[in-house]
Design a protein around this motif. Sequence first.
Motif, PDB file in Angstrom:
ATOM      1  N   ARG A  50      73.647  11.053  28.012  1.00  0.00           N
ATOM      2  CA  ARG A  50      74.317  11.638  26.844  1.00  0.00           C
ATOM      3  C   ARG A  50      73.315  12.343  25.922  1.00  0.00           C
ATOM      4  O   ARG A  50      73.606  13.420  25.393  1.00  0.00           O
ATOM      5  N   CYS A  51      72.164  11.742  25.705  1.00  0.00           N
ATOM      6  CA  CYS A  51      71.131  12.364  24.860  1.00  0.00           C
ATOM      7  C   CYS A  51      70.662  13.685  25.469  1.00  0.00           C
ATOM      8  O   CYS A  51      70.481  14.676  24.754  1.00  0.00           O
ATOM      9  N   ALA A  52      70.452  13.703  26.774  1.00  0.00           N
ATOM     10  CA  ALA A  52      70.008  14.928  27.450  1.00  0.00           C
ATOM     11  C   ALA A  52      71.068  16.017  27.328  1.00  0.00           C
ATOM     12  O   ALA A  52      70.751  17.175  27.046  1.00  0.00           O
ATOM     13  N   ALA A  53      72.321  15.653  27.530  1.00  0.00           N
ATOM     14  CA  ALA A  53      73.412  16.631  27.438  1.00  0.00           C
ATOM     15  C   ALA A  53      73.537  17.162  26.006  1.00  0.00           C
ATOM     16  O   ALA A  53      73.749  18.362  25.803  1.00  0.00           O
ATOM     17  N   ALA A  54      73.379  16.293  25.012  1.00  0.00           N
ATOM     18  CA  ALA A  54      73.475  16.721  23.609  1.00  0.00           C
ATOM     19  C   ALA A  54      72.303  17.621  23.222  1.00  0.00           C
ATOM     20  O   ALA A  54      72.458  18.537  22.418  1.00  0.00           O
ATOM     21  N   LYS A  55      71.152  17.377  23.817  1.00  0.00           N
ATOM     22  CA  LYS A  55      69.950  18.161  23.510  1.00  0.00           C
ATOM     23  C   LYS A  55      70.051  19.584  24.057  1.00  0.00           C
ATOM     24  O   LYS A  55      69.450  20.501  23.520  1.00  0.00           O
ATOM     25  N   HIS A  56      70.820  19.746  25.142  1.00  0.00           N
ATOM     26  CA  HIS A  56      70.929  21.047  25.809  1.00  0.00           C
ATOM     27  C   HIS A  56      72.400  21.428  26.028  1.00  0.00           C
ATOM     28  O   HIS A  56      72.845  21.593  27.162  1.00  0.00           O
ATOM     29  N   PRO A  57      73.155  21.594  24.936  1.00  0.00           N
ATOM     30  CA  PRO A  57      74.576  21.942  25.099  1.00  0.00           C
ATOM     31  C   PRO A  57      74.723  23.298  25.801  1.00  0.00           C
ATOM     32  O   PRO A  57      73.924  24.205  25.605  1.00  0.00           O
ATOM     33  N   GLY A  58      75.729  23.381  26.644  1.00  0.00           N
ATOM     34  CA  GLY A  58      75.982  24.632  27.360  1.00  0.00           C
ATOM     35  C   GLY A  58      75.203  24.769  28.654  1.00  0.00           C
ATOM     36  O   GLY A  58      75.439  25.697  29.421  1.00  0.00           O
ATOM     37  N   PRO A 108      74.102  23.168  32.408  1.00  0.00           N
ATOM     38  CA  PRO A 108      74.661  22.211  33.372  1.00  0.00           C
ATOM     39  C   PRO A 108      73.830  20.933  33.430  1.00  0.00           C
ATOM     40  O   PRO A 108      72.605  20.968  33.305  1.00  0.00           O
ATOM     41  N   LEU A 109      74.527  19.834  33.607  1.00  0.00           N
ATOM     42  CA  LEU A 109      73.895  18.526  33.718  1.00  0.00           C
ATOM     43  C   LEU A 109      73.916  18.115  35.189  1.00  0.00           C
ATOM     44  O   LEU A 109      74.980  17.974  35.796  1.00  0.00           O
ATOM     45  N   VAL A 110      72.739  17.954  35.762  1.00  0.00           N
ATOM     46  CA  VAL A 110      72.608  17.520  37.144  1.00  0.00           C
ATOM     47  C   VAL A 110      71.865  16.190  37.125  1.00  0.00           C
ATOM     48  O   VAL A 110      70.746  16.108  36.616  1.00  0.00           O
ATOM     49  N   LEU A 111      72.498  15.155  37.645  1.00  0.00           N
ATOM     50  CA  LEU A 111      71.871  13.835  37.697  1.00  0.00           C
ATOM     51  C   LEU A 111      71.148  13.678  39.027  1.00  0.00           C
ATOM     52  O   LEU A 111      71.731  13.909  40.084  1.00  0.00           O
ATOM     53  N   VAL A 112      69.885  13.297  38.952  1.00  0.00           N
ATOM     54  CA  VAL A 112      69.065  13.085  40.146  1.00  0.00           C
ATOM     55  C   VAL A 112      68.437  11.710  40.029  1.00  0.00           C
ATOM     56  O   VAL A 112      67.903  11.356  38.978  1.00  0.00           O
ATOM     57  N   GLY A 113      68.499  10.948  41.090  1.00  0.00           N
ATOM     58  CA  GLY A 113      67.877   9.631  41.065  1.00  0.00           C
ATOM     59  C   GLY A 113      67.329   9.277  42.422  1.00  0.00           C
ATOM     60  O   GLY A 113      67.805   9.769  43.442  1.00  0.00           O
ATOM     61  N   LYS A 114      66.320   8.411  42.417  1.00  0.00           N
ATOM     62  CA  LYS A 114      65.726   7.927  43.657  1.00  0.00           C
ATOM     63  C   LYS A 114      66.122   6.478  43.849  1.00  0.00           C
ATOM     64  O   LYS A 114      66.008   5.663  42.931  1.00  0.00           O
ATOM     65  N   SER A 115      66.627   6.165  45.028  1.00  0.00           N
ATOM     66  CA  SER A 115      67.007   4.813  45.415  1.00  0.00           C
ATOM     67  C   SER A 115      68.064   4.252  44.453  1.00  0.00           C
ATOM     68  O   SER A 115      69.130   4.837  44.303  1.00  0.00           O
ATOM     69  N   MET A 116      67.769   3.125  43.792  1.00  0.00           N
ATOM     70  CA  MET A 116      68.777   2.515  42.930  1.00  0.00           C
ATOM     71  C   MET A 116      69.184   3.470  41.802  1.00  0.00           C
ATOM     72  O   MET A 116      70.335   3.491  41.382  1.00  0.00           O
ATOM     73  N   ARG A 117      68.261   4.289  41.326  1.00  0.00           N
ATOM     74  CA  ARG A 117      68.603   5.248  40.275  1.00  0.00           C
ATOM     75  C   ARG A 117      69.641   6.260  40.771  1.00  0.00           C
ATOM     76  O   ARG A 117      70.431   6.769  39.985  1.00  0.00           O
ATOM     77  N   SER A 118      69.631   6.552  42.065  1.00  0.00           N
ATOM     78  CA  SER A 118      70.648   7.465  42.595  1.00  0.00           C
ATOM     79  C   SER A 118      72.015   6.782  42.586  1.00  0.00           C
ATOM     80  O   SER A 118      73.029   7.408  42.261  1.00  0.00           O
ATOM     81  N   ARG A 119      72.030   5.530  42.898  1.00  0.00           N
ATOM     82  CA  ARG A 119      73.278   4.774  42.877  1.00  0.00           C
ATOM     83  C   ARG A 119      73.831   4.682  41.451  1.00  0.00           C
ATOM     84  O   ARG A 119      75.027   4.887  41.208  1.00  0.00           O
ATOM     85  N   VAL A 120      72.948   4.409  40.501  1.00  0.00           N
ATOM     86  CA  VAL A 120      73.372   4.332  39.101  1.00  0.00           C
ATOM     87  C   VAL A 120      73.800   5.715  38.605  1.00  0.00           C
ATOM     88  O   VAL A 120      74.772   5.839  37.860  1.00  0.00           O
ATOM     89  N   ALA A 132      79.063  15.963  34.462  1.00  0.00           N
ATOM     90  CA  ALA A 132      77.972  16.313  35.379  1.00  0.00           C
ATOM     91  C   ALA A 132      78.427  17.432  36.315  1.00  0.00           C
ATOM     92  O   ALA A 132      79.555  17.432  36.797  1.00  0.00           O
ATOM     93  N   ALA A 133      77.524  18.383  36.547  1.00  0.00           N
ATOM     94  CA  ALA A 133      77.807  19.484  37.476  1.00  0.00           C
ATOM     95  C   ALA A 133      77.572  19.052  38.912  1.00  0.00           C
ATOM     96  O   ALA A 133      78.207  19.558  39.837  1.00  0.00           O
ATOM     97  N   ALA A 134      76.642  18.110  39.114  1.00  0.00           N
ATOM     98  CA  ALA A 134      76.318  17.630  40.458  1.00  0.00           C
ATOM     99  C   ALA A 134      75.474  16.368  40.348  1.00  0.00           C
ATOM    100  O   ALA A 134      74.894  16.080  39.300  1.00  0.00           O
ATOM    101  N   VAL A 135      75.413  15.640  41.460  1.00  0.00           N
ATOM    102  CA  VAL A 135      74.543  14.474  41.585  1.00  0.00           C
ATOM    103  C   VAL A 135      73.707  14.676  42.833  1.00  0.00           C
ATOM    104  O   VAL A 135      74.224  15.061  43.884  1.00  0.00           O
ATOM    105  N   VAL A 136      72.406  14.400  42.702  1.00  0.00           N
ATOM    106  CA  VAL A 136      71.501  14.466  43.847  1.00  0.00           C
ATOM    107  C   VAL A 136      70.925  13.075  44.040  1.00  0.00           C
ATOM    108  O   VAL A 136      70.305  12.514  43.128  1.00  0.00           O
ATOM    109  N   CYS A 137      71.151  12.520  45.219  1.00  0.00           N
ATOM    110  CA  CYS A 137      70.684  11.177  45.548  1.00  0.00           C
ATOM    111  C   CYS A 137      69.479  11.269  46.477  1.00  0.00           C
ATOM    112  O   CYS A 137      69.605  11.699  47.626  1.00  0.00           O
ATOM    113  N   LEU A 138      68.327  10.887  45.965  1.00  0.00           N
ATOM    114  CA  LEU A 138      67.110  10.851  46.767  1.00  0.00           C
ATOM    115  C   LEU A 138      66.980   9.442  47.327  1.00  0.00           C
ATOM    116  O   LEU A 138      66.688   8.498  46.600  1.00  0.00           O
TER     117      LEU A 138
END
Length: 182
Positions: free
Chosen positions: A48-56, A58-70, A82-88
């Motif tokens: 939410r903080c990242a999205a508020a910092k950069h309104p307009g 796209p928000l892409v969530l990227v995580g490795k292992s458990m962070r990808s699951r979360v 979120a525009a997309a999720v990338v699971c590493l």
Amino acid sequence: MVRWKNSLASELNAVEVITFDYPYISPEKRKPPPKAEKLVSFHTDITRCAAAKHPGHPLVLVGKSMRSRVSCMVAAQKDIDAAAVVCLGYPLQGMNGALRDEILQQLSVPEMFVQGSNDGLCSLEKLKVVRKRMSCINELHVIEGGVHSFKIAKKHLHQGCNQDEADKLAAQSISKFVSSQL
């Protein structure tokens, strides 16, 4: 993760790539990780903080292992755009052998998996079955010979393809996927 952060920032021409550690990770005392569900609130606050910092943007969530699951759990929330999720290295199989695919079935956000072909936590055959059942757009990039950390054993390296090149190809594949979803 710093190397992936820099690589993705460059490939995606991103406004900002934010990395963070969960509270249980500290330099003084590393504790065993809690269940992924217990990390969603913390991860959501950062998102939410990242999205508020950069309104307009796209928000892409990227995580490795458990962070990808979360990241998948966060992206499934109604108030996260979120525009997309990338699971590493998505950890599809739990320590008890159970598949962790329920959240994947719930996602409507486009998702990309980057997996090592020798990842002990995510059999490519099992992932293939799960991906067919997913309702969202999803793609897979395989790092041949890579394990869960994406490290490629020397016997799998061949002339013209080293670890850095395999990682760069993965980052380019991620960039192509994300660009196609924006």
